[in-house]
Design an enzyme around this catalytic site. Structure first.
Site, PDB file in Angstrom:
ATOM      1  N   ASN A   1      -8.750  48.977  -4.385  1.00 50.87           N
ATOM      2  CA  ASN A   1      -7.532  49.124  -5.744  1.00 50.87           C
ATOM      3  C   ASN A   1      -7.724  48.549  -7.186  1.00 50.87           C
ATOM      4  OD1 ASN A   1      -5.421  50.791  -6.382  1.00 50.87           O
ATOM      5  ND2 ASN A   1      -4.173  48.539  -5.619  1.00 50.87           N
TER       6      ASN A   1
ATOM      7  N   LYS B   1       3.805  57.519   0.248  1.00 45.32           N
ATOM      8  CA  LYS B   1       2.445  57.194   1.111  1.00 45.32           C
ATOM      9  C   LYS B   1       1.787  58.534   1.698  1.00 45.32           C
ATOM     10  CE  LYS B   1       6.030  57.226   4.987  1.00 45.32           C
ATOM     11  NZ  LYS B   1       6.838  57.163   6.446  1.00 45.32           N
TER      12      LYS B   1
ATOM     13  N   HIS C   1      -5.831  47.525  -9.735  1.00 46.83           N
ATOM     14  CA  HIS C   1      -4.002  47.841 -10.230  1.00 46.83           C
ATOM     15  C   HIS C   1      -4.215  46.744 -11.904  1.00 46.83           C
ATOM     16  CE1 HIS C   1      -0.092  46.494  -9.340  1.00 46.83           C
ATOM     17  NE2 HIS C   1      -0.122  45.053  -9.628  1.00 46.83           N
TER      18      HIS C   1
ATOM     19  N   GLY D   1      -5.972  59.968 -14.924  1.00 47.75           N
ATOM     20  CA  GLY D   1      -7.369  59.555 -14.379  1.00 47.75           C
ATOM     21  C   GLY D   1      -8.464  59.220 -15.714  1.00 47.75           C
TER      22      GLY D   1
HETATM   23  C1  GAR Z   1      -4.712  51.793 -14.520  1.00 51.56           C
HETATM   24  O1  GAR Z   1      -3.275  51.340 -15.153  1.00 51.56           O
HETATM   25  C2  GAR Z   1      -4.070  50.908 -12.490  1.00 51.56           C
HETATM   26  O2  GAR Z   1      -4.468  50.431 -12.940  1.00 51.56           O
HETATM   27  C3  GAR Z   1      -2.662  51.649 -12.459  1.00 51.56           C
HETATM   28  O3  GAR Z   1      -2.767  53.057 -12.556  1.00 51.56           O
HETATM   29  C4  GAR Z   1      -3.269  53.639 -13.541  1.00 51.56           C
HETATM   30  C5  GAR Z   1      -3.856  54.490 -13.768  1.00 51.56           C
HETATM   31  O4  GAR Z   1      -4.354  55.164 -14.943  1.00 51.56           O
HETATM   32  N1  GAR Z   1      -2.822  51.513 -10.697  1.00 51.56           N
HETATM   33  C6  GAR Z   1      -1.715  51.362 -10.151  1.00 51.56           C
HETATM   34  O5  GAR Z   1      -0.867  50.770 -10.910  1.00 51.56           O
HETATM   35  C7  GAR Z   1      -1.395  51.386  -8.590  1.00 51.56           C
HETATM   36  N2  GAR Z   1      -0.821  49.833  -7.889  1.00 51.56           N
HETATM   37  P1  GAR Z   1      -5.658  56.212 -15.469  1.00 51.56           P
HETATM   38  O6  GAR Z   1      -5.108  57.282 -14.268  1.00 51.56           O
HETATM   39  O7  GAR Z   1      -5.245  56.378 -16.619  1.00 51.56           O
HETATM   40  O8  GAR Z   1      -6.719  55.816 -14.364  1.00 51.56           O
END
Ligand code: GAR
Length: 196
Positions: free
Chosen positions: A113, A69, A115, A15
């Site tokens: 989203n 999913k 990424h 998060g």
């Molecule tokens: C982030 O780096 C986000 O870009 C990635 O998960 C991480 C969450 O970090 N998302 C993906 O890979 C989606 N395909 P966080 O929980 O510390 O924000």
């Protein structure tokens, strides 16, 4: 009085991006946006600790029975909660689950989203590992609209990150995360000011 722009954050883990959004709101850097709630599909994930820290509802919602999913009864639970919070924007901030038709239709045009790559490069899982393995000199992060095709919706904004020859998965992840923490709140602020 100016109406607010309700944001619901969905996450599965640490998060840190949700925290960056909440910190931006606290600092007055989130435009008209306010976080109405946080939803998480993993019990005990750290993202849930942000609720009491920032005074917003943060709720674990059972995603069963699927592993990757959101569909069926669980999908309906998520839709109902997001509707209750009157979301103007649904933000996937590390939500590691594919969204299906009912959810996409419920919030059409209002789901974004984050990424950790410069899409269309390195979609899917472990984008940072993919970038390292490909030995690219530059990677980064992307905020895009969510559509039925994973990591393929219209790109709203990207930030670049240089890859050093000495970078490890950990060091590169730290740099990409730092870029994400700037990018995501600024895109949310921009959208909140645009959609009146
Ligand atoms: C982030 O780096 C986000 O870009 C990635 O998960 C991480 C969450 O970090 N998302 C993906 O890979 C989606 N395909 P966080 O929980 O510390 O924000």
């Amino acid at each position: 009085m100016e109406t607010s722009f309700n944001v619901v954050l969905l996450g599965s883990g640490r998060g840190s991006n949700a925290e960056a959004v909440l910190a931006a709101q606290r600092a007055g850097r989130l435009g008209r946006a306010r976080v109405a709630g946080i939803l998480c599909d993993q019990p005990g994930a750290r993202i849930l600790e942000l609720g009491p820290r920032f005074g917003v509802p943060a709720v674990y919602l059972d995603p069963a029975p699927f592993k990757t999913k959101l569909e069926g009864a669980a999908e309906q639970r998520y839709i109902a909660q997001i509707r209750e919070w009157q979301a103007d924007l649904v933000v996937l901030a590390g939500f590691m689950r594919v969204l299906k038709t009912a959810f996409l239709e419920a919030f059409a045009g209002r789901i974004i989203n984050l990424h950790p790559s410069l899409l269309p490069a390195f979609p899917g899982l472990d984008a940072i590992g993919q970038a390292l393995a490909a030995r690219v000199p530059v990677t980064g992060c992307t905020v895009h609209e969510v559509t039925a095709q994973v990591d393929a919706g219209r790109i709203l904004r990207q930030a670049k990150v240089a890859v050093a020859p000495t970078d490890t998965a950990e060091s590169l992840a730290a740099k990409v995360h730092a870029a994400e923490h700037e990018l995501l709140p600024s895109v949310i602020a921009e959208l909140s000011l645009r959609r009146r």
